[in-house]
Write a protein that holds these residues in place. Structure first.
Motif: not given
Length: 214
Positions: A1-2, A141-148, A201-206, A208-210
């Motif tokens: 993952m990048i 491409f993975i969009d973290m918005m989709d996980y919300w 770092e915050l994107t990565r932490s979220v 991992m956190r979920i």
């Protein structure tokens, strides 16, 4: 993952003037002073929001990091002529990697911005970044918005609020003036670098956190 994030800036004044609409006051205004004030308000808004559109803005930086690596920052103190270099470095990073690229709200902002600004510089991009038939970005491409959003595409949240929701610290300030910081003195540049580093770092932490794993 990048994990990655981009930052944007307005175009130079000469380019902005070429792309500026012909502002007109509201039809119901008759007083000359009010007409001028209405036009000025619209012009000020145009310049204030310029960095949010690839038509009036440019990419001035990006940061990235693998699962456990430190964040790498790519910027050139905000110089206008270096946008092409930044874009080429981003696409080379993508081409030379087999990893997935994870960001926040990238389908609505980062990816369209990167692609449309690459058009300006006639940059050759990978064929798999976007499928016009299915109107989808590439599978890497993975969009973290989709996980919300999950299945409700009307739902939206900021990265800062997503972080709070999962028990992390929120962002301390807005990056609205990033493009000014990056052109400033040593302290301002450090502020810009810290801001972008924190976003990655915050994107990565979220992520991992979920309960997702890189």
């Amino acid at each position: 993952m990048i994990f990655f994030d981009i930052e944007t800036a307005p175009l130079m004044a000469s380019e902005m003037n070429e792309r500026m609409p012909n502002f007109k006051a509201r039809a119901n205004l008759k007083d000359e002073a009010k007409i001028e004030a209405d036009i000025k308000e619209k012009r000020d808004k145009f310049f204030d929001e310029a960095a949010l559109s690839p038509f009036t803005g440019r990419v001035c930086a990006f940061g990235y990091a693998a699962a456990e690596d430190e964040v790498t920052l790519i910027h050139y103190n905000g110089r206008e002529e270096d946008e092409k270099v930044i874009l080429v470095r981003f696409w080379n990073l993508y081409i030379n990697s087999e990893d997935s690229f994870v960001g926040f709200n990238i389908a609505n902002f980062d990816l369209p911005f990167l692609i449309r600004r690459s058009y300006v510089h006639n940059i050759t991009m990978p064929n798999d970044i976007f499928n016009p038939v299915y109107r989808r970005y590439g599978k890497r491409f993975i969009d973290m918005m989709d996980y919300w959003r999950l299945t409700n595409y009307q739902e939206r949240i900021s990265l800062s609020n997503f972080a709070v929701h999962v028990g992390l610290k929120p962002k301390e300030e807005s990056g609205k003036f990033f493009h000014e910081w990056i052109k400033g003195d040593k302290d301002d540049v450090k502020k810009a670098e810290d801001y972008l580093t924190n976003d990655v770092e915050l994107t990565r932490s979220v992520y991992m956190r979920i309960g997702l794993t890189a």
